[in-house]
Design an enzyme around this catalytic site. Structure first.
Site, mmCIF file in Angstrom:
data_model
loop_
_atom_site.group_PDB
_atom_site.id
_atom_site.type_symbol
_atom_site.label_atom_id
_atom_site.label_comp_id
_atom_site.label_asym_id
_atom_site.label_seq_id
_atom_site.Cartn_x
_atom_site.Cartn_y
_atom_site.Cartn_z
ATOM 1 N N HIS A 102 0.798 -1.224 0.000
ATOM 2 C CA HIS A 102 0.000 0.000 0.000
ATOM 3 C C HIS A 102 0.830 1.272 0.000
ATOM 4 O O HIS A 102 0.291 2.374 -0.067
ATOM 5 C CB HIS A 102 -0.899 0.038 1.250
ATOM 6 C CG HIS A 102 -0.141 0.356 2.513
ATOM 7 N ND1 HIS A 102 0.616 -0.567 3.164
ATOM 8 C CD2 HIS A 102 -0.007 1.502 3.221
ATOM 9 C CE1 HIS A 102 1.177 -0.016 4.233
ATOM 10 N NE2 HIS A 102 0.819 1.244 4.290
HETATM 11 C C1 UD1 Z 1 -1.372 6.138 5.698
HETATM 12 C C2 UD1 Z 1 0.023 6.566 6.128
HETATM 13 C C3 UD1 Z 1 0.975 5.394 5.973
HETATM 14 C C4 UD1 Z 1 0.472 4.166 6.701
HETATM 15 C C5 UD1 Z 1 -0.965 3.856 6.280
HETATM 16 C C6 UD1 Z 1 -1.503 2.743 7.122
HETATM 17 C C7 UD1 Z 1 0.691 8.922 5.760
HETATM 18 C C8 UD1 Z 1 1.442 9.831 4.879
HETATM 19 N N1 UD1 Z 1 0.515 7.658 5.291
HETATM 20 O O1 UD1 Z 1 -1.326 5.792 4.332
HETATM 21 O O2 UD1 Z 1 2.240 5.733 6.524
HETATM 22 O O3 UD1 Z 1 1.305 3.085 6.379
HETATM 23 O O4 UD1 Z 1 -1.793 5.026 6.470
HETATM 24 O O5 UD1 Z 1 -2.500 2.027 6.470
HETATM 25 O O6 UD1 Z 1 0.259 9.311 6.813
HETATM 26 N N2 UD1 Z 1 -8.848 5.626 2.258
HETATM 27 C C9 UD1 Z 1 -10.057 4.974 2.430
HETATM 28 N N3 UD1 Z 1 -10.564 4.851 3.686
HETATM 29 C C10 UD1 Z 1 -9.919 5.342 4.762
HETATM 30 C C11 UD1 Z 1 -8.710 6.019 4.592
HETATM 31 C C12 UD1 Z 1 -8.187 6.146 3.332
HETATM 32 O O7 UD1 Z 1 -10.663 4.508 1.468
HETATM 33 O O8 UD1 Z 1 -10.418 5.182 5.891
HETATM 34 C C13 UD1 Z 1 -8.283 5.767 0.894
HETATM 35 C C14 UD1 Z 1 -8.627 7.099 0.253
HETATM 36 O O9 UD1 Z 1 -8.783 6.871 -1.116
HETATM 37 C C15 UD1 Z 1 -7.358 7.899 0.507
HETATM 38 C C16 UD1 Z 1 -6.271 6.842 0.430
HETATM 39 O O10 UD1 Z 1 -6.854 5.666 0.977
HETATM 40 O O11 UD1 Z 1 -7.170 8.908 -0.443
HETATM 41 C C17 UD1 Z 1 -5.004 7.193 1.190
HETATM 42 O O12 UD1 Z 1 -5.299 7.442 2.573
HETATM 43 P P1 UD1 Z 1 -4.225 8.202 3.502
HETATM 44 O O13 UD1 Z 1 -4.656 8.150 4.912
HETATM 45 O O14 UD1 Z 1 -3.909 9.528 2.934
HETATM 46 O O15 UD1 Z 1 -2.900 7.350 3.326
HETATM 47 P P2 UD1 Z 1 -2.650 5.780 3.454
HETATM 48 O O16 UD1 Z 1 -2.220 5.288 2.104
HETATM 49 O O17 UD1 Z 1 -3.764 5.111 4.139
HETATM 50 N N1 UDP Z 2 -3.572 -5.232 9.214
HETATM 51 C C1 UDP Z 2 -4.877 -5.687 9.413
HETATM 52 N N2 UDP Z 2 -5.618 -6.043 8.327
HETATM 53 C C2 UDP Z 2 -5.128 -5.989 7.061
HETATM 54 C C3 UDP Z 2 -3.795 -5.534 6.861
HETATM 55 C C4 UDP Z 2 -3.060 -5.148 7.962
HETATM 56 O O1 UDP Z 2 -5.353 -5.773 10.564
HETATM 57 O O2 UDP Z 2 -5.855 -6.330 6.122
HETATM 58 C C5 UDP Z 2 -2.790 -4.798 10.391
HETATM 59 C C6 UDP Z 2 -1.487 -5.543 10.595
HETATM 60 O O3 UDP Z 2 -1.681 -6.650 11.459
HETATM 61 C C7 UDP Z 2 -0.569 -4.494 11.212
HETATM 62 C C8 UDP Z 2 -1.124 -3.178 10.686
HETATM 63 O O4 UDP Z 2 -2.402 -3.459 10.149
HETATM 64 O O5 UDP Z 2 -0.652 -4.491 12.620
HETATM 65 C C9 UDP Z 2 -0.213 -2.625 9.613
HETATM 66 O O6 UDP Z 2 -0.832 -1.533 9.036
HETATM 67 P P1 UDP Z 2 -0.422 -0.956 7.609
HETATM 68 O O7 UDP Z 2 0.272 -1.989 6.819
HETATM 69 O O8 UDP Z 2 -1.656 -0.355 7.051
HETATM 70 O O9 UDP Z 2 0.533 0.255 7.993
HETATM 71 P P2 UDP Z 2 2.102 0.405 8.267
HETATM 72 O O10 UDP Z 2 2.476 -0.535 9.361
HETATM 73 O O11 UDP Z 2 2.823 0.115 6.989
HETATM 74 O O12 UDP Z 2 2.250 1.829 8.628
#
Ligand code: UD1
Ligand code: UDP
Length: 360
Positions: free
Chosen positions: A207
């Site tokens: 992601h």
């Molecule tokens: C964010 C964090 C990343 C983390 C990840 C965990 C930053 C810069 N990035 O990335 O470090 O690893 O969260 O999962 O803070 N969206 C949904 N539903 C939601 C939230 C987001 O559909 O509840 C979709 C939207 O299309 C949105 C996109 O995901 O534009 C990105 O969401 P965003 O929170 O900006 O960044 P993540 O990729 O989730």
């Molecule tokens: N995770 C989850 N369901 C999923 C994918 C990830 O519960 O489908 C949990 C996973 O166990 C871990 C956390 O989400 O604890 C990791 O989050 P993510 O990969 O979104 O973010 P990052 O750690 O890269 O910031």
């Protein structure tokens, strides 16, 4: 007098990794409240974790939602400032490296409120990652830096952070895994639902912005994953983050051998991780969990801020090349899964709460 603590969180990994701290704050009847930034809001990235981990409801939700980095960070900054002023919080806790973390820390710093940064001292040394900027800036305005390992502590000392601010606590993800693994084993039916057997599938998560926002890199990784499925003749299960799903369809990318499913709740995901033959990921938390669960990991990035996982032999960096991904998969499958977990003994939450409640 115990200090008033604002526990801020905003995304899936922050909720999971903050849960052991919240649990400990509850046990000690500390004066705290949860401030949700609303960066994640979909039920399967947010609400489900509050339910499963039995967290109290957030007292405030800023509902920042999705936007550009500047818009999102700015909304959180303004929202957090209002709440901290109203509540007269004395310590703000943040966890990790998201935009929510940076914005909450900055709001607190400007109000001269103490900041505790959980998971301090991680560095990928890649300034193209938004998370790296968030980590560095948050560490440098924090008062309590809760480093998961000695390596993270050394990084902070090298950057000139005073020794007295740094506490090596282990990572709260170990607490979260220990507290939930058995429950996951009892409650989850995900293997049956997906029709897979222990040790006979690979688990994928992907992601990170630098991978999925770049069409060439994303396409190359997916090609590598297709090759893994063909070479090893095992299914690849991919619980896909909504952002990656959107980008796959925007770029019209295909990965015929990937079984794409919705993001999973924590119990199903832990169950799927702990029974996988191997995990391929670009997630920070998933690299750690694979290491803790003794499941080999192939990281789909050129660098990692979790080098301890590589040093103990649990992880390998494959980058994004379609050739390297299957090669690294083979290397990891040939290794013994006999490494030691470098992220602590599962008491990080207790240690963190002890430190902040005896401050002053
Ligand atoms: C964010 C964090 C990343 C983390 C990840 C965990 C930053 C810069 N990035 O990335 O470090 O690893 O969260 O999962 O803070 N969206 C949904 N539903 C939601 C939230 C987001 O559909 O509840 C979709 C939207 O299309 C949105 C996109 O995901 O534009 C990105 O969401 P965003 O929170 O900006 O960044 P993540 O990729 O989730
Ligand atoms: N995770 C989850 N369901 C999923 C994918 C990830 O519960 O489908 C949990 C996973 O166990 C871990 C956390 O989400 O604890 C990791 O989050 P993510 O990969 O979104 O973010 P990052 O750690 O890269 O910031």
């Amino acid at each position: 007098m115990l200090p008033k603590i604002a526990v801020t969180l905003g995304t899936r990994p922050e909720i999971i990794k903050m849960a052991p701290v919240i649990r400990e704050l509850k046990i000690r009847e500390a004066d705290f409240f949860i401030l949700h930034t609303g960066q994640h809001y979909s039920y399967n990235l947010d609400g489900v974790f509050f339910e499963q981990l039995k967290l109290p409801q957030a007292k405030y939700n800023i509902e920042a939602g999705s936007d550009s980095h500047a818009e999102q960070t700015a909304k959180i900054l303004v929202g957090v400032e209002k709440v901290l002023k109203k509540e007269k919080a004395e310590i703000v806790l943040v966890e990790g490296d998201t935009n929510s973390v940076l914005a909450a820390a900055l709001a607190a710093a400007k109000l001269h409120i103490e900041i505790g940064h959980i998971e301090a001292g991680l560095r990928s040394c890649d300034r193209n990652m938004p998370e790296e900027i968030n980590r560095v800036l948050t560490d440098h305005c924090s008062d309590y830096l809760f480093a998961p390992t000695e390596k993270a502590r050394a990084t902070l000392l090298n950057e000139g952070i005073p020794e007295t601010r740094i506490f090596v606590t282990g990572n709260t993800i170990v607490d979260a895994v220990h507290q939930n693994l058995n429950i996951a084993g009892e409650k989850s039916n995900i293997l049956d639902t997906l029709g897979v057997e222990t040790g006979k599938y690979f688990l994928v998560t992907l992601h990170r912005q630098e991978n999925v926002d770049n069409e060439t890199r994303f396409a190359s990784i997916l090609k590598g994953l297709d090759k893994v499925a063909a070479d090893f003749n095992l299914p690849l299960i991919y619980p896909i983050h909504p952002h990656s799903r959107k980008k796959m369809s925007e770029f019209k990318l295909k990965a015929p051998s990937l079984i794409r499913i919705e993001p999973l709740d924590f119990f199903d995901f832990l169950q799927l991780e702990s029974n996988a033959r191997l995990i391929l990921t670009d997630s920070g938390g998933v690299q750690e969990e694979a290491c803790i669960l003794k499941v080999p990991c192939v990281t789909l990035r050129d660098n990692t801020e979790r080098p301890e996982t590589i040093e103990v032999g649990a992880n390998i960096l494959a980058g994004t090349s379609a050739v390297n991904i299957p090669e690294c998969t083979r290397k990891m499958l040939d290794r013994e899964n006999d490494w030691q977990n470098p992220f602590g003994d599962g008491t990080a939450g207790e240690r963190i709460v002890s430190i902040i409640t005896r401050r002053g």
